[in-house]
Design a protein around this motif. Structure first.
Motif, short mmCIF file in Angstrom:
data_model
loop_
_atom_site.label_atom_id
_atom_site.label_comp_id
_atom_site.label_asym_id
_atom_site.label_seq_id
_atom_site.Cartn_x
_atom_site.Cartn_y
_atom_site.Cartn_z
N PRO A 58 0.83 -1.20 0.00
CA PRO A 58 0.00 0.00 0.00
C PRO A 58 0.87 1.25 0.00
N HIS A 59 0.24 2.39 -0.22
CA HIS A 59 0.93 3.65 0.03
C HIS A 59 -0.05 4.73 0.45
N ILE A 60 0.51 5.76 1.06
CA ILE A 60 -0.25 6.89 1.58
C ILE A 60 0.19 8.12 0.80
N ASN A 61 -0.77 8.94 0.41
CA ASN A 61 -0.47 10.14 -0.37
C ASN A 61 -1.12 11.36 0.25
N TYR A 62 -0.41 12.49 0.18
CA TYR A 62 -0.92 13.78 0.63
C TYR A 62 -0.62 14.80 -0.47
N ILE A 63 -1.65 15.49 -0.94
CA ILE A 63 -1.49 16.45 -2.04
C ILE A 63 -0.96 17.77 -1.49
N ILE A 64 0.20 18.20 -1.99
CA ILE A 64 0.84 19.44 -1.55
C ILE A 64 0.32 20.63 -2.36
N SER A 65 0.29 20.47 -3.69
CA SER A 65 -0.13 21.58 -4.53
C SER A 65 -0.69 21.07 -5.86
N GLY A 66 -1.49 21.92 -6.48
CA GLY A 66 -2.05 21.60 -7.77
C GLY A 66 -3.34 20.80 -7.68
N LYS A 67 -3.80 20.37 -8.85
CA LYS A 67 -5.00 19.55 -8.97
C LYS A 67 -4.67 18.33 -9.80
N GLY A 68 -5.30 17.23 -9.46
CA GLY A 68 -5.02 16.01 -10.20
C GLY A 68 -6.21 15.08 -10.22
N ILE A 69 -5.98 13.99 -10.93
CA ILE A 69 -6.94 12.89 -10.98
C ILE A 69 -6.22 11.66 -10.45
N LEU A 70 -6.81 11.02 -9.46
CA LEU A 70 -6.33 9.74 -8.98
C LEU A 70 -7.24 8.67 -9.57
N TYR A 71 -6.68 7.87 -10.48
CA TYR A 71 -7.41 6.71 -10.99
C TYR A 71 -7.19 5.62 -9.95
N LEU A 72 -8.25 5.14 -9.33
CA LEU A 72 -8.13 4.17 -8.25
C LEU A 72 -9.20 3.11 -8.40
N ASP A 73 -8.76 1.91 -8.68
CA ASP A 73 -9.66 0.76 -8.76
C ASP A 73 -10.82 1.00 -9.73
N GLY A 74 -10.50 1.55 -10.91
CA GLY A 74 -11.49 1.74 -11.95
C GLY A 74 -12.25 3.05 -11.91
N LYS A 75 -11.94 3.93 -10.96
CA LYS A 75 -12.65 5.21 -10.85
C LYS A 75 -11.67 6.37 -10.92
N ASP A 76 -12.08 7.46 -11.56
CA ASP A 76 -11.31 8.70 -11.57
C ASP A 76 -11.82 9.59 -10.45
N ILE A 77 -10.92 10.00 -9.56
CA ILE A 77 -11.28 10.81 -8.40
C ILE A 77 -10.47 12.10 -8.45
N ASN A 90 -2.24 -4.04 -4.19
CA ASN A 90 -2.85 -4.75 -5.32
C ASN A 90 -4.05 -4.02 -5.93
N THR A 91 -4.07 -2.70 -5.84
CA THR A 91 -5.13 -1.88 -6.41
C THR A 91 -4.56 -1.06 -7.55
N GLU A 92 -5.15 -1.17 -8.74
CA GLU A 92 -4.65 -0.41 -9.87
C GLU A 92 -4.86 1.08 -9.62
N HIS A 93 -3.82 1.89 -9.90
CA HIS A 93 -3.89 3.32 -9.64
C HIS A 93 -2.96 4.10 -10.56
N GLN A 94 -3.25 5.39 -10.66
CA GLN A 94 -2.44 6.31 -11.47
C GLN A 94 -2.76 7.73 -11.02
N PHE A 95 -1.74 8.59 -10.97
CA PHE A 95 -1.94 10.01 -10.70
C PHE A 95 -1.69 10.79 -11.98
N SER A 96 -2.59 11.72 -12.31
CA SER A 96 -2.45 12.58 -13.49
C SER A 96 -2.65 14.02 -13.08
N ASN A 97 -1.90 14.91 -13.72
CA ASN A 97 -2.07 16.34 -13.48
C ASN A 97 -3.31 16.81 -14.24
N ALA A 98 -4.22 17.47 -13.53
CA ALA A 98 -5.46 17.96 -14.15
C ALA A 98 -5.54 19.49 -14.09
N GLY A 99 -4.42 20.13 -13.83
CA GLY A 99 -4.43 21.59 -13.69
C GLY A 99 -3.40 22.26 -14.57
#
Length: 115
Positions: A58-77, A90-99
């Motif tokens: 697992p991992h833990i994330n904290y957003i410092i700046s900007g805006k993004g999309i976290l794709y997590l287990d089939g959903k864009d958040i 074991n959860t599919e994920h991706q971070f994208s810049n949305a700003g």
């Protein structure tokens, strides 16, 4: 022990064909005395992203700046500065810049998850 500032840590480009315009700074690791864990800052440029992937830790994330999309287990958040997320193993994920600015976040992983 370490006391420093992220501005004084060198960014290393994420060399993965599935990543785009993403870099990482290692802030605290076993090298500094934190056995078993690594705290990194990821910086994703406008239009960039991390690879879409999963892994057995697992991992833990904290957003410092900007805006993004976290794709997590089939959903864009949508995520933004001040937000946080726990990504289970074991959860599919991706971070994208949305700003329009650098999307920057802390990522804490077990030592095995830092390569």
């Amino acid at each position: 022990m370490i006391v420093s500032n992220k501005k004084d840590v060198k960014s290393v480009k994420i060399e993965n064909p599935q990543a785009k315009d993403a870099a990482m700074k290692v802030l605290v690791s076993p090298k500094e005395g934190w056995e078993g864990y690594v705290m990194r800052v990821l910086e994703i440029e406008q239009g960039g992203h991390t690879p879409k992937h999963s892994h057995p830790w697992p991992h833990i994330n904290y957003i410092i700046s900007g805006k993004g999309i976290l794709y997590l287990d089939g959903k864009d958040i949508e995520v933004e500065a001040g937000g946080f997320a726990y990504v289970p193993a074991n959860t599919e994920h991706q971070f994208s810049n949305a700003g329009n600015e650098i999307f920057e976040f802390i990522c804490i992983v077990p030592e095995e998850g830092h390569k």
